[in-house]
Design a protein around this motif. Structure first.
Motif, PDB file in Angstrom:
ATOM      1  N   ALA A 220      14.866  -0.613  11.003  1.00 55.01           N
ATOM      2  CA  ALA A 220      15.377   0.049  12.210  1.00 55.01           C
ATOM      3  C   ALA A 220      15.302  -0.995  13.321  1.00 55.01           C
ATOM      4  N   VAL A 221      16.466  -1.506  13.711  1.00 56.32           N
ATOM      5  CA  VAL A 221      16.494  -2.718  14.540  1.00 56.32           C
ATOM      6  C   VAL A 221      17.009  -2.423  15.947  1.00 56.32           C
ATOM      7  N   ALA A 222      16.168  -2.716  16.936  1.00 51.90           N
ATOM      8  CA  ALA A 222      16.604  -2.729  18.335  1.00 51.90           C
ATOM      9  C   ALA A 222      16.333  -4.130  18.879  1.00 51.90           C
ATOM     10  N   GLY A 223      17.153  -4.562  19.802  1.00 50.84           N
ATOM     11  CA  GLY A 223      16.934  -5.869  20.434  1.00 50.84           C
ATOM     12  C   GLY A 223      17.152  -7.016  19.457  1.00 50.84           C
ATOM     13  N   TYR A 224      16.368  -8.083  19.673  1.00 51.75           N
ATOM     14  CA  TYR A 224      16.598  -9.319  18.915  1.00 51.75           C
ATOM     15  C   TYR A 224      16.095  -9.234  17.475  1.00 51.75           C
ATOM     16  N   ALA A 225      16.959  -9.638  16.549  1.00 44.75           N
ATOM     17  CA  ALA A 225      16.539  -9.887  15.158  1.00 44.75           C
ATOM     18  C   ALA A 225      17.058 -11.287  14.852  1.00 44.75           C
ATOM     19  N   LEU A 226      16.229 -12.270  15.149  1.00 45.98           N
ATOM     20  CA  LEU A 226      16.688 -13.664  15.097  1.00 45.98           C
ATOM     21  C   LEU A 226      15.888 -14.454  14.079  1.00 45.98           C
TER      22      LEU A 226
ATOM     23  N   ALA B 127       0.845  -1.213   0.000  1.00 42.39           N
ATOM     24  CA  ALA B 127       0.000   0.000   0.000  1.00 42.39           C
ATOM     25  C   ALA B 127       0.877   1.259   0.000  1.00 42.39           C
ATOM     26  N   PHE B 128       1.922   1.268   0.825  1.00 39.62           N
ATOM     27  CA  PHE B 128       2.837   2.423   0.822  1.00 39.62           C
ATOM     28  C   PHE B 128       3.536   2.551  -0.539  1.00 39.62           C
ATOM     29  N   ASP B 129       3.879   1.394  -1.112  1.00 37.76           N
ATOM     30  CA  ASP B 129       4.595   1.433  -2.388  1.00 37.76           C
ATOM     31  C   ASP B 129       3.748   2.095  -3.468  1.00 37.76           C
ATOM     32  N   GLN B 130       2.432   1.923  -3.356  1.00 39.36           N
ATOM     33  CA  GLN B 130       1.550   2.487  -4.382  1.00 39.36           C
ATOM     34  C   GLN B 130       1.088   3.898  -4.044  1.00 39.36           C
ATOM     35  N   ASN B 131       1.452   4.375  -2.857  1.00 40.78           N
ATOM     36  CA  ASN B 131       0.992   5.684  -2.391  1.00 40.78           C
ATOM     37  C   ASN B 131       1.970   6.771  -2.872  1.00 40.78           C
ATOM     38  N   ASP B 132       1.484   7.647  -3.748  1.00 38.70           N
ATOM     39  CA  ASP B 132       2.359   8.668  -4.342  1.00 38.70           C
ATOM     40  C   ASP B 132       2.942   9.634  -3.313  1.00 38.70           C
ATOM     41  N   GLU B 133       2.322   9.713  -2.143  1.00 36.84           N
ATOM     42  CA  GLU B 133       2.817  10.641  -1.108  1.00 36.84           C
ATOM     43  C   GLU B 133       4.012  10.080  -0.350  1.00 36.84           C
ATOM     44  N   ILE B 134       4.305   8.803  -0.538  1.00 36.49           N
ATOM     45  CA  ILE B 134       5.347   8.138   0.251  1.00 36.49           C
ATOM     46  C   ILE B 134       6.604   7.926  -0.590  1.00 36.49           C
ATOM     47  N   GLY B 135       7.771   8.282   0.003  1.00 38.32           N
ATOM     48  CA  GLY B 135       9.021   8.128  -0.736  1.00 38.32           C
ATOM     49  C   GLY B 135       9.966   7.103  -0.146  1.00 38.32           C
ATOM     50  N   CYS B 136       9.693   6.649   1.067  1.00 36.68           N
ATOM     51  CA  CYS B 136      10.580   5.680   1.721  1.00 36.68           C
ATOM     52  C   CYS B 136       9.807   5.024   2.857  1.00 36.68           C
ATOM     53  N   MET B 137      10.199   3.820   3.231  1.00 33.22           N
ATOM     54  CA  MET B 137       9.510   3.102   4.315  1.00 33.22           C
ATOM     55  C   MET B 137      10.500   2.647   5.374  1.00 33.22           C
ATOM     56  N   ILE B 138       9.962   2.470   6.578  1.00 32.67           N
ATOM     57  CA  ILE B 138      10.767   1.934   7.689  1.00 32.67           C
ATOM     58  C   ILE B 138       9.991   0.763   8.282  1.00 32.67           C
ATOM     59  N   ILE B 139      10.692  -0.322   8.566  1.00 31.59           N
ATOM     60  CA  ILE B 139      10.104  -1.388   9.388  1.00 31.59           C
ATOM     61  C   ILE B 139      10.883  -1.412  10.692  1.00 31.59           C
ATOM     62  N   THR B 140      10.158  -1.398  11.810  1.00 38.61           N
ATOM     63  CA  THR B 140      10.817  -1.447  13.108  1.00 38.61           C
ATOM     64  C   THR B 140      10.039  -2.368  14.044  1.00 38.61           C
ATOM     65  N   GLY B 141      10.584  -2.567  15.251  1.00 41.33           N
ATOM     66  CA  GLY B 141       9.901  -3.402  16.239  1.00 41.33           C
ATOM     67  C   GLY B 141       9.860  -2.670  17.562  1.00 41.33           C
TER      68      GLY B 141
ATOM     69  N   ALA C  98      20.998  -0.056  13.117  1.00 39.30           N
ATOM     70  CA  ALA C  98      20.840  -0.836  14.345  1.00 39.30           C
ATOM     71  C   ALA C  98      21.037   0.030  15.573  1.00 39.30           C
ATOM     72  N   ALA C  99      20.220  -0.218  16.585  1.00 37.78           N
ATOM     73  CA  ALA C  99      20.471   0.364  17.901  1.00 37.78           C
ATOM     74  C   ALA C  99      21.618  -0.405  18.543  1.00 37.78           C
ATOM     75  N   ASP C 100      22.263   0.257  19.522  1.00 41.49           N
ATOM     76  CA  ASP C 100      23.440  -0.403  20.113  1.00 41.49           C
ATOM     77  C   ASP C 100      23.090  -1.642  20.924  1.00 41.49           C
ATOM     78  N   ASN C 101      21.796  -1.912  21.153  1.00 40.33           N
ATOM     79  CA  ASN C 101      21.432  -3.159  21.865  1.00 40.33           C
ATOM     80  C   ASN C 101      20.984  -4.265  20.903  1.00 40.33           C
ATOM     81  N   ALA C 102      21.138  -4.046  19.591  1.00 36.84           N
ATOM     82  CA  ALA C 102      20.623  -5.033  18.631  1.00 36.84           C
ATOM     83  C   ALA C 102      21.460  -6.309  18.666  1.00 36.84           C
ATOM     84  N   LYS C 103      20.770  -7.428  18.421  1.00 38.14           N
ATOM     85  CA  LYS C 103      21.444  -8.730  18.343  1.00 38.14           C
ATOM     86  C   LYS C 103      20.880  -9.494  17.160  1.00 38.14           C
ATOM     87  N   PHE C 104      21.780  -9.953  16.318  1.00 40.04           N
ATOM     88  CA  PHE C 104      21.372 -10.658  15.102  1.00 40.04           C
ATOM     89  C   PHE C 104      21.802 -12.120  15.197  1.00 40.04           C
TER      90      PHE C 104
END
Ligand code: CO8
Length: 258
Positions: free
Chosen positions: A101-107, A42-56, A122-128
């Protein structure tokens, strides 16, 4: 679509998707992945949006695929149900940039999801990590393929075979992560990066994403040829003329995404 497992917001020209199953450390189940795919497209098709973020959350980007949901799967459930392929890879169809945008666990599947984004802050507490081996299974959404390309075969083998977790600084040194920031600055820094990208000419942003991704799929000569075609194509845009003219006239460019 009504979302139960993600929160979707827009901040100026940036679409922000927050994974939101805090009790399960954002474990990724089918419902969440359906919602994520829907929101991204939906964001990809939205002309008002130029970039996306996924976070937790601060504790977990995502602690992997939902183990409770898949514990009783048999081979036919996984194979006939097209597990993973059916709803995990919508993100690969998104043509605008997506930043993790990654904080904490990304497992497990959480780490694989970050690697399907265009880059990771990554936040300084991120763990991959790819700890699937402890469950007697393996990374099933590209981890064995994207991790060696990102951090070398040796480190990828180490992570996948020993299940050890890699902290944010090691992930940055290894090249998985583009930058590490203090936890309390994670969203501010990621939003700043996303806003910068969203201020550029969208068609050219999309061409750059396309060209960089092509480097993973082709040899050098073919990749450079592909880049050259897109470079030439950029001269067919209004924004290229505006960008170069604005530079010469010592004024900010006014891009019109065309
Ligand atoms: N699935 C389901 N529930 C989870 C998951 C998960 N992956 N991770 C955590 N949870 C749940 C816990 O069960 C717990 O629930 P409850 O409170 O009801 O008991 C809650 O989240 C909190 O977890 P913990 O109490 O364990 O929290 P800790 O801080 O003690 O530990 C850890 C945090 C280290 C992250 C720990 O939770 C953990 O090891 N989690 C599992 C990590 C893992 O193995 N991930 C890989 C999963 S397999 C996978 O991703 C395969 C990918 C295949 C491709 C994609 C297919 C979809």
């Amino acid at each position: 679509m009504e979302y139960q497992n993600i929160i979707v917001e827009t901040k100026d020209k940036v679409g922000v998707i927050t994974l939101n199953r805090p009790k399960a450390l954002n474990a990724l189940n089918d419902q969440l992945m359906d919602e994520l795919g829907h929101a991204l497209l939906a964001f990809d098709q939205n002309d008002e949006i130029g970039c996306m973020i996924i976070t937790g959350s601060e504790k977990a980007f995502a602690a992997g695929a939902d183990i409770a949901a898949m514990a009783d799967y048999n081979y036919m459930d996984a194979y006939k149900g097209n597990y993973v392929t059916k709803n995990w890879e919508h993100i690969l169809r998104v043509r605008k940039p997506v930043i993790a945008a990654v904080a904490g666990y990304a497992l497990g599947g959480g780490c694989e999801l970050t690697m399907m984004c265009d880059f990771i802050i990554a936040a300084d507490n991120a763990k991959f990590g790819q700890p699937e081996i402890k469950l007697a299974t393996l990374p099933g959404c590209g981890g064995t393929q994207r991790l060696p390309r990102a951090i070398s075969k040796s480190k990828a083998m180490d992570l996948c075979l020993t299940a050890r977790l890699m902290d944010a600084n090691e992930a940055e040194r290894a090249g998985l992560v583009s930058r590490v920031v203090p936890l309390d600055k994670l969203m501010e820094e990621t939003l700043a990066a996303a806003t910068t990208i969203a201020s550029m000419s969208l068609p050219v942003v999309m061409m750059i994403k396309d060209a960089v991704n092509r480097s993973f799929e082709s040899g050098l000569t073919e990749g450079v040829h592909y880049e050259r075609r897109l470079f030439h194509a950029s001269f067919g845009t209004h924004d290229q003329r505006e960008g170069m003219k604005a530079f010469l006239e010592k004024r900010p460019a006014n891009f019109q995404n065309k």
